[in-house]
Design a protein around this motif. Structure first.
Motif, mmCIF file in Angstrom:
data_model
loop_
_atom_site.group_PDB
_atom_site.id
_atom_site.type_symbol
_atom_site.label_atom_id
_atom_site.label_comp_id
_atom_site.label_asym_id
_atom_site.label_seq_id
_atom_site.Cartn_x
_atom_site.Cartn_y
_atom_site.Cartn_z
ATOM 1 N N ALA A 15 -10.631 -2.785 3.111
ATOM 2 C CA ALA A 15 -11.113 -2.324 4.577
ATOM 3 C C ALA A 15 -10.890 -1.099 4.842
ATOM 4 C CB ALA A 15 -10.570 -3.156 5.505
ATOM 5 N N LEU A 16 -10.148 -0.143 4.061
ATOM 6 C CA LEU A 16 -9.432 1.010 4.317
ATOM 7 C C LEU A 16 -10.253 2.165 3.628
ATOM 8 C CD1 LEU A 16 -5.732 0.582 4.958
ATOM 9 C CD2 LEU A 16 -7.233 1.171 6.702
ATOM 10 N N VAL A 17 -10.716 1.698 2.536
ATOM 11 C CA VAL A 17 -11.238 2.454 1.539
ATOM 12 C C VAL A 17 -12.717 3.010 2.078
ATOM 13 C CG1 VAL A 17 -12.358 2.998 -0.840
ATOM 14 C CG2 VAL A 17 -10.280 1.492 -0.644
ATOM 15 N N GLY A 18 -12.513 4.633 2.160
ATOM 16 C CA GLY A 18 -13.780 5.116 2.669
ATOM 17 C C GLY A 18 -13.965 5.197 4.293
ATOM 18 N N ARG A 19 -13.111 4.604 4.842
ATOM 19 C CA ARG A 19 -13.166 4.554 6.271
ATOM 20 C C ARG A 19 -12.818 5.893 7.034
ATOM 21 N NH1 ARG A 19 -9.669 0.071 9.579
ATOM 22 N NH2 ARG A 19 -7.981 1.888 9.676
ATOM 23 N N ALA A 20 -11.886 6.466 6.714
ATOM 24 C CA ALA A 20 -11.255 7.666 7.234
ATOM 25 C C ALA A 20 -10.914 8.449 5.889
ATOM 26 C CB ALA A 20 -10.288 7.505 8.077
ATOM 27 N N TYR A 77 -4.030 -0.099 -2.148
ATOM 28 C CA TYR A 77 -4.903 0.828 -1.401
ATOM 29 C C TYR A 77 -5.035 2.227 -1.920
ATOM 30 C CZ TYR A 77 -6.642 4.532 1.677
ATOM 31 O OH TYR A 77 -7.188 5.617 2.110
ATOM 32 N N LEU A 78 -3.891 2.869 -2.697
ATOM 33 C CA LEU A 78 -3.846 3.945 -3.231
ATOM 34 C C LEU A 78 -4.868 4.006 -4.454
ATOM 35 C CD1 LEU A 78 -0.455 5.464 -2.654
ATOM 36 C CD2 LEU A 78 -2.542 5.965 -1.457
ATOM 37 N N GLU A 79 -4.686 2.749 -5.316
ATOM 38 C CA GLU A 79 -5.412 2.696 -6.523
ATOM 39 C C GLU A 79 -6.967 2.778 -6.226
ATOM 40 O OE1 GLU A 79 -1.962 0.459 -9.112
ATOM 41 O OE2 GLU A 79 -3.336 -0.856 -7.886
ATOM 42 N N ALA A 80 -6.942 2.062 -5.130
ATOM 43 C CA ALA A 80 -8.588 1.937 -4.765
ATOM 44 C C ALA A 80 -9.357 3.259 -4.492
ATOM 45 C CB ALA A 80 -8.887 0.909 -3.538
ATOM 46 N N GLU A 81 -8.481 3.951 -3.734
ATOM 47 C CA GLU A 81 -8.739 5.179 -3.355
ATOM 48 C C GLU A 81 -8.943 6.246 -4.837
ATOM 49 O OE1 GLU A 81 -10.418 6.189 -0.906
ATOM 50 O OE2 GLU A 81 -9.338 5.834 0.937
ATOM 51 N N VAL A 82 -7.943 6.058 -5.792
ATOM 52 C CA VAL A 82 -8.119 6.985 -6.951
ATOM 53 C C VAL A 82 -9.396 6.319 -7.656
ATOM 54 C CG1 VAL A 82 -7.052 7.015 -9.375
ATOM 55 C CG2 VAL A 82 -5.683 7.117 -7.378
ATOM 56 N N GLU A 83 -9.798 5.076 -7.775
ATOM 57 C CA GLU A 83 -10.855 4.749 -8.368
ATOM 58 C C GLU A 83 -12.115 5.166 -7.665
ATOM 59 O OE1 GLU A 83 -11.568 0.501 -9.090
ATOM 60 O OE2 GLU A 83 -9.505 0.265 -9.781
ATOM 61 N N ALA A 84 -12.146 5.416 -6.434
ATOM 62 C CA ALA A 84 -13.279 5.985 -5.498
ATOM 63 C C ALA A 84 -13.371 7.268 -5.670
ATOM 64 C CB ALA A 84 -13.073 5.373 -4.110
ATOM 65 N N GLY A 85 -12.387 8.073 -6.313
ATOM 66 C CA GLY A 85 -12.546 9.399 -6.489
ATOM 67 C C GLY A 85 -12.144 10.177 -5.252
ATOM 68 N N ARG A 86 -11.564 9.583 -4.318
ATOM 69 C CA ARG A 86 -10.901 10.189 -3.204
ATOM 70 C C ARG A 86 -9.571 10.545 -2.900
ATOM 71 N NH1 ARG A 86 -12.868 8.794 2.400
ATOM 72 N NH2 ARG A 86 -10.960 7.712 2.472
ATOM 73 N N LEU A 87 -8.886 10.512 -4.135
ATOM 74 C CA LEU A 87 -7.631 10.679 -4.366
ATOM 75 C C LEU A 87 -7.376 11.042 -5.686
ATOM 76 C CD1 LEU A 87 -4.451 10.490 -3.071
ATOM 77 C CD2 LEU A 87 -4.232 8.220 -3.453
ATOM 78 N N SER A 88 -6.603 12.137 -5.979
ATOM 79 C CA SER A 88 -6.493 12.688 -7.396
ATOM 80 C C SER A 88 -5.769 11.703 -8.391
ATOM 81 C CB SER A 88 -5.356 14.095 -7.103
ATOM 82 O OG SER A 88 -4.901 14.424 -8.558
ATOM 83 N N ASP A 89 -6.375 11.888 -9.532
ATOM 84 C CA ASP A 89 -5.656 11.004 -10.707
ATOM 85 C C ASP A 89 -4.344 11.309 -10.958
ATOM 86 O OD1 ASP A 89 -8.242 9.875 -11.090
ATOM 87 O OD2 ASP A 89 -8.372 11.048 -13.095
ATOM 88 N N GLY A 90 -3.937 12.687 -10.198
ATOM 89 C CA GLY A 90 -2.390 13.134 -10.702
ATOM 90 C C GLY A 90 -1.417 12.293 -9.570
#
Length: 187
Positions: free
Chosen positions: A66-71, A129-142
């Motif tokens: 529910a959070l991925v891409g929300r803000a 959540y953080l893994e989903a954001e990495v997959e979505a490209g919104r969080l660095s692979d680092g």
């Protein structure tokens, strides 16, 4: 209100007041206005009651999907850390008493394991959540989602410990604490 809800409400109250190590199912049943036999109809043991209280009566964490891409990621993580602060402030006083009794801790650990629960749950939630954001490209692979989630959950738990130690029912200035915790992790 149904019997199960009365039992959960009573369990939340008794566990907050006495801690899981000192609370008894007999006390919880009495507080719920039912027999211990009826309590066991709904909950197999004290660990099942504790998990029920945590999952149904403690502050909740937003589902990762529910959070991925929300803000922004930082805003979402700050929300999660704020929710962790509230969750830990509510649950820490219930659970802390078990740490001083090795045999009770072993039984509690075994009971939670049978239920598929344990103290790593909140950190795993943030990690998802953080893994989903990495997959979505919104969080660095680092970013290491496991390490970051443990740092965030650990900081939230520490703040809840400090609040409990000070006799406070919640973390003071929780929103600001959440922001400073997230800023320290540097996502």
């Amino acid at each position: 209100m149904g019997t199960r809800d009365r039992i959960l409400d009573a369990a939340a109250s008794v566990l907050r007041e006495r801690g899981i190590a000192r609370a008894t199912t007999k006390e919880i049943a009495r507080a719920a206005g039912c027999s211990e036999a009826l309590l066991y109809k709904y909950f197999a043991d004290k660990q099942a009651l504790f998990v029920g209280v945590l999952t149904e009566r403690a502050p909740r964490l937003d589902p990762p999907a529910a959070l991925v891409g929300r803000a922004t990621v930082v805003e979402n993580v700050t929300t999660l850390v704020g929710q962790l602060l509230a969750f830990y402030a509510r649950s820490f006083p219930m659970a802390a008493s078990i740490l001083g009794a090795p045999e009770l801790l072993a039984a509690h650990r075994a009971g939670l394991s049978r239920l598929g629960a344990g103290p790593e749950g909140p950190a795993r939630h943030v990690q998802s959540y953080l893994e989903a954001e990495v997959e979505a490209g919104r969080l660095s692979d680092g970013v290491d989602p496991s390490a970051a989630s443990r740092a965030l959950a650990g900081a939230a738990l520490f703040e809840a410990f400090l609040a409990a130690y000070a006799g406070l029912p919640e973390v003071p200035d929780a929103d600001e604490r959440a922001r400073t915790i997230v800023a320290a992790v540097r996502l």
